[in-house]
Design an enzyme around this catalytic site. Structure first.
Site, PDB file in Angstrom:
ATOM      1  N   LYS A 156      42.323  17.233  37.287  1.00  0.00           N
ATOM      2  CA  LYS A 156      41.918  17.485  35.893  1.00  0.00           C
ATOM      3  C   LYS A 156      42.255  16.265  35.027  1.00  0.00           C
ATOM      4  CE  LYS A 156      41.667  22.448  35.674  1.00  0.00           C
ATOM      5  NZ  LYS A 156      41.745  22.690  37.116  1.00  0.00           N
ATOM      6  N   ASP A 195      37.492  18.323  38.026  1.00  0.00           N
ATOM      7  CA  ASP A 195      37.096  19.634  37.514  1.00  0.00           C
ATOM      8  C   ASP A 195      36.593  19.482  36.079  1.00  0.00           C
ATOM      9  OD1 ASP A 195      37.792  21.074  39.767  1.00  0.00           O
ATOM     10  OD2 ASP A 195      39.765  21.665  39.020  1.00  0.00           O
ATOM     11  N   ARG A 205      29.373  19.556  41.445  1.00  0.00           N
ATOM     12  CA  ARG A 205      29.644  20.963  41.769  1.00  0.00           C
ATOM     13  C   ARG A 205      29.077  21.792  40.603  1.00  0.00           C
ATOM     14  NH1 ARG A 205      35.384  22.397  40.671  1.00  0.00           N
ATOM     15  NH2 ARG A 205      35.986  21.535  42.681  1.00  0.00           N
ATOM     16  N   HIS A 236      30.538  33.186  43.379  1.00  0.00           N
ATOM     17  CA  HIS A 236      30.736  34.347  44.268  1.00  0.00           C
ATOM     18  C   HIS A 236      29.643  35.371  44.002  1.00  0.00           C
ATOM     19  CE1 HIS A 236      34.562  32.660  42.759  1.00  0.00           C
ATOM     20  NE2 HIS A 236      34.855  32.612  44.039  1.00  0.00           N
ATOM     21  N   ARG A 249      40.881  33.713  35.966  1.00  0.00           N
ATOM     22  CA  ARG A 249      40.414  34.568  37.076  1.00  0.00           C
ATOM     23  C   ARG A 249      40.395  36.030  36.644  1.00  0.00           C
ATOM     24  NH1 ARG A 249      40.198  29.832  38.119  1.00  0.00           N
ATOM     25  NH2 ARG A 249      38.228  30.299  37.150  1.00  0.00           N
TER      26      ARG A 249
HETATM   27  C1  LIG Z   1      35.031  26.409  43.850  1.00  0.00           C
HETATM   28  C2  LIG Z   1      34.983  26.698  42.385  1.00  0.00           C
HETATM   29  C3  LIG Z   1      35.365  25.719  41.486  1.00  0.00           C
HETATM   30  C4  LIG Z   1      35.286  25.962  40.112  1.00  0.00           C
HETATM   31  N1  LIG Z   1      35.531  24.957  39.220  1.00  0.00           N
HETATM   32  C5  LIG Z   1      35.336  25.160  37.906  1.00  0.00           C
HETATM   33  C6  LIG Z   1      35.435  24.093  36.962  1.00  0.00           C
HETATM   34  O1  LIG Z   1      35.710  22.928  37.308  1.00  0.00           O
HETATM   35  N2  LIG Z   1      35.210  24.379  35.648  1.00  0.00           N
HETATM   36  C7  LIG Z   1      34.890  25.648  35.220  1.00  0.00           C
HETATM   37  O2  LIG Z   1      34.671  25.831  34.023  1.00  0.00           O
HETATM   38  N3  LIG Z   1      34.806  26.664  36.090  1.00  0.00           N
HETATM   39  C8  LIG Z   1      35.027  26.462  37.405  1.00  0.00           C
HETATM   40  N4  LIG Z   1      34.908  27.513  38.286  1.00  0.00           N
HETATM   41  C9  LIG Z   1      34.832  28.905  37.777  1.00  0.00           C
HETATM   42  C10 LIG Z   1      33.411  29.301  37.427  1.00  0.00           C
HETATM   43  O3  LIG Z   1      32.998  28.649  36.254  1.00  0.00           O
HETATM   44  C11 LIG Z   1      33.313  30.826  37.197  1.00  0.00           C
HETATM   45  O4  LIG Z   1      34.128  31.192  36.128  1.00  0.00           O
HETATM   46  C12 LIG Z   1      33.732  31.649  38.410  1.00  0.00           C
HETATM   47  O5  LIG Z   1      33.252  31.090  39.590  1.00  0.00           O
HETATM   48  C13 LIG Z   1      33.178  33.102  38.296  1.00  0.00           C
HETATM   49  O6  LIG Z   1      31.812  33.079  38.244  1.00  0.00           O
HETATM   50  P1  LIG Z   1      30.834  33.454  39.478  1.00  0.00           P
HETATM   51  O7  LIG Z   1      29.900  32.316  39.622  1.00  0.00           O
HETATM   52  O8  LIG Z   1      31.620  33.755  40.688  1.00  0.00           O
HETATM   53  O9  LIG Z   1      29.977  34.646  38.946  1.00  0.00           O
HETATM   54  P2  LIG Z   1      30.312  35.982  38.158  1.00  0.00           P
HETATM   55  O10 LIG Z   1      29.012  36.452  37.618  1.00  0.00           O
HETATM   56  O11 LIG Z   1      31.459  35.777  37.199  1.00  0.00           O
HETATM   57  O12 LIG Z   1      30.827  36.934  39.299  1.00  0.00           O
HETATM   58  C14 LIG Z   1      29.989  37.391  40.334  1.00  0.00           C
HETATM   59  C15 LIG Z   1      30.803  38.259  41.266  1.00  0.00           C
HETATM   60  O13 LIG Z   1      31.803  37.457  41.912  1.00  0.00           O
HETATM   61  C16 LIG Z   1      33.022  38.154  42.060  1.00  0.00           C
HETATM   62  N5  LIG Z   1      34.057  37.472  41.251  1.00  0.00           N
HETATM   63  C17 LIG Z   1      33.881  36.473  40.362  1.00  0.00           C
HETATM   64  N6  LIG Z   1      35.047  36.081  39.844  1.00  0.00           N
HETATM   65  C18 LIG Z   1      35.990  36.869  40.399  1.00  0.00           C
HETATM   66  C19 LIG Z   1      37.402  36.947  40.255  1.00  0.00           C
HETATM   67  N7  LIG Z   1      38.069  36.140  39.431  1.00  0.00           N
HETATM   68  N8  LIG Z   1      38.061  37.885  40.986  1.00  0.00           N
HETATM   69  C20 LIG Z   1      37.406  38.687  41.833  1.00  0.00           C
HETATM   70  N9  LIG Z   1      36.054  38.660  42.009  1.00  0.00           N
HETATM   71  C21 LIG Z   1      35.359  37.767  41.306  1.00  0.00           C
HETATM   72  C22 LIG Z   1      32.741  39.549  41.581  1.00  0.00           C
HETATM   73  O14 LIG Z   1      32.323  40.309  42.679  1.00  0.00           O
HETATM   74  C23 LIG Z   1      31.616  39.366  40.586  1.00  0.00           C
HETATM   75  O15 LIG Z   1      30.854  40.510  40.398  1.00  0.00           O
HETATM   76  C24 LIG Z   1      34.929  27.270  39.658  1.00  0.00           C
HETATM   77  C25 LIG Z   1      34.533  28.245  40.563  1.00  0.00           C
HETATM   78  C26 LIG Z   1      34.543  27.982  41.910  1.00  0.00           C
HETATM   79  C27 LIG Z   1      34.081  29.034  42.853  1.00  0.00           C
END
Ligand SMILES: Cc1cc2nc3c(=O)[nH]c(=O)nc-3n(C[C@H](O)[C@H](O)[C@H](O)COP(=O)(O)OP(=O)(O)OC[C@H]3O[C@@H](n4cnc5c(N)ncnc54)[C@H](O)[C@@H]3O)c2cc1C
Length: 309
Positions: free
Chosen positions: A101, A135, A185, A228, A290
């Site tokens: 970061k 990030d 990413r 996810h 999270r």
């Molecule tokens: C590898 C990685 C790196 C990332 N890096 C950054 C970054 O540099 N900057 C940034 O702003 N964000 C980052 N994020 C976070 C990202 O922006 C989202 O906030 C996060 O991934 C949740 O969004 P989603 O795409 O999974 O979809 P969502 O629509 O939020 O979730 C879809 C489904 O995924 C599952 N899920 C999602 N989050 C959770 C959780 N916390 N606990 C349990 N289940 C969950 C649930 O089943 C949910 O219904 C990162 C995420 C990942 C996976």
């Protein structure tokens, strides 16, 4: 209601007082370990080695953000360099890289100072031939982060950053960084942002996510699809088949401890899957984000509290 809870959790993610309370509470510990791999680098490296044996790739993240003093940012830079040395010495080196970061490097102190620190990390990454991902943090830092990647990329092609589909500006940034050639990413975005600059509705964030990922799959340099969201992932898999995009042209990324079933399914299907593995003591803001992503996680904590009392 879910949206209000999400905003509240993201708001208190910045609270230093709550950070102190939460990080010293015994109640939160078992829940936190669901999302945080370990306190120390040695344990984290062995977790990543175990993941590699199961065909996972990993990105190590030393937790912490917003260094306010040069002493703090020096400590972060030393930790980053030690991670790179640790990866280099690992028998599973090829499966690992690092996420850093810029605010930990001192971006709040000055852009020039942070860039100097970032370059120290990049020097080590270049020496060890390990990729260094920056990030993406809150929107206050978006332009500075992209500018810094542009400043260093030709000297250090072993670096890249992250773009967030909730920001209106991202469609242009995707093209801007793709032209540069750096790896991106793609995420939806994890910070509390005003609707003047970010889509307030999930539907629009998801639509923008799909469109930007499809663009990156066609034109990007080994993009990382970090989500996810099963529906989005299914749509992207359909698209990948339709376009004949090879499996080694991109990777999926998911957070440590989240949707392990989905991570395993993609590995079994022969895709590259990287787990983002956070470690260290400064887990509070990461943990709160999270929780905000999935309010059901709050219920999980409450259940834990009642079980203890
Ligand atoms: C590898 C990685 C790196 C990332 N890096 C950054 C970054 O540099 N900057 C940034 O702003 N964000 C980052 N994020 C976070 C990202 O922006 C989202 O906030 C996060 O991934 C949740 O969004 P989603 O795409 O999974 O979809 P969502 O629509 O939020 O979730 C879809 C489904 O995924 C599952 N899920 C999602 N989050 C959770 C959780 N916390 N606990 C349990 N289940 C969950 C649930 O089943 C949910 O219904 C990162 C995420 C990942 C996976």
């Amino acid at each position: 209601m879910e949206n209000i809870l999400r905003k509240f959790l993201l708001y208190i993610a910045d609270s230093k007082r709550l950070e102190h309370f939460t990080t010293h509470s015994r109640i939160t510990k078992p829940v936190v370990s669901k999302f945080i791999a370990a306190n120390d680098l040695k344990t984290t490296l062995s977790i990543c080695e175990e993941l590699a044996e199961k065909n996972y790739l990993s990105a190590l993240d030393y937790l912490g953000e917003n260094s306010t003093t040069k002493k703090e940012s020096k400590k972060a830079v030393t930790s980053y360099i030690n991670i790179l040395k640790g990866i280099d010495a690992s028998k599973e080196k090829d499966s690992m890289n690092i996420a850093i970061k810029l605010t930990q490097c001192g971006l709040d102190i000055s852009e020039e100072y942070a860039e100097g620190n970032y370059r120290k990390v990049l020097d080590q990454g270049k020496k060890n031939n390990i990729f260094v991902r920056v990030d993406m943090e809150g929107s206050k830092y978006t332009e500075q982060t992209i500018r810094m990647i542009e400043n260093v990329y030709h000297e250090y092609p072993n670096t890249g950053t992250v773009l967030q589909s909730y920001l209106y500006r991202t469609t242009k940034d995707v093209v801007r960084l793709t032209k540069l050639g750096s790896r991106i990413r793609m995420v939806k975005g994890a910070y509390l942002e005003p609707k003047t600059i970010a889509y307030p509705n999930k539907r629009d964030v998801d639509k923008s996510y799909l469109e930007t990922c499809k663009y990156l799959l066609r034109h990007g340099n080994y993009p990382a699809i970090a989500t996810h969201d099963e529906e989005i992932l299914s749509e992207l898999i359909r698209y990948i088949h339709l376009q004949g995009i090879p499996k080694d042209a991109f990777e999926f990324q998911m957070l440590y401890g989240i949707r392990n079933d989905l991570q395993k399914k993609f590995i079994d299907d022969g895709y590259n899957v990287r787990a983002y593995v956070p470690y260290g003591d400064s887990w509070y803001p990461y943990f709160m984000r999270r929780l905000a992503e999935r309010p059901a996680n709050v219920a999980f904590i409450l259940k834990n509290i009642f079980r203890k009392s």
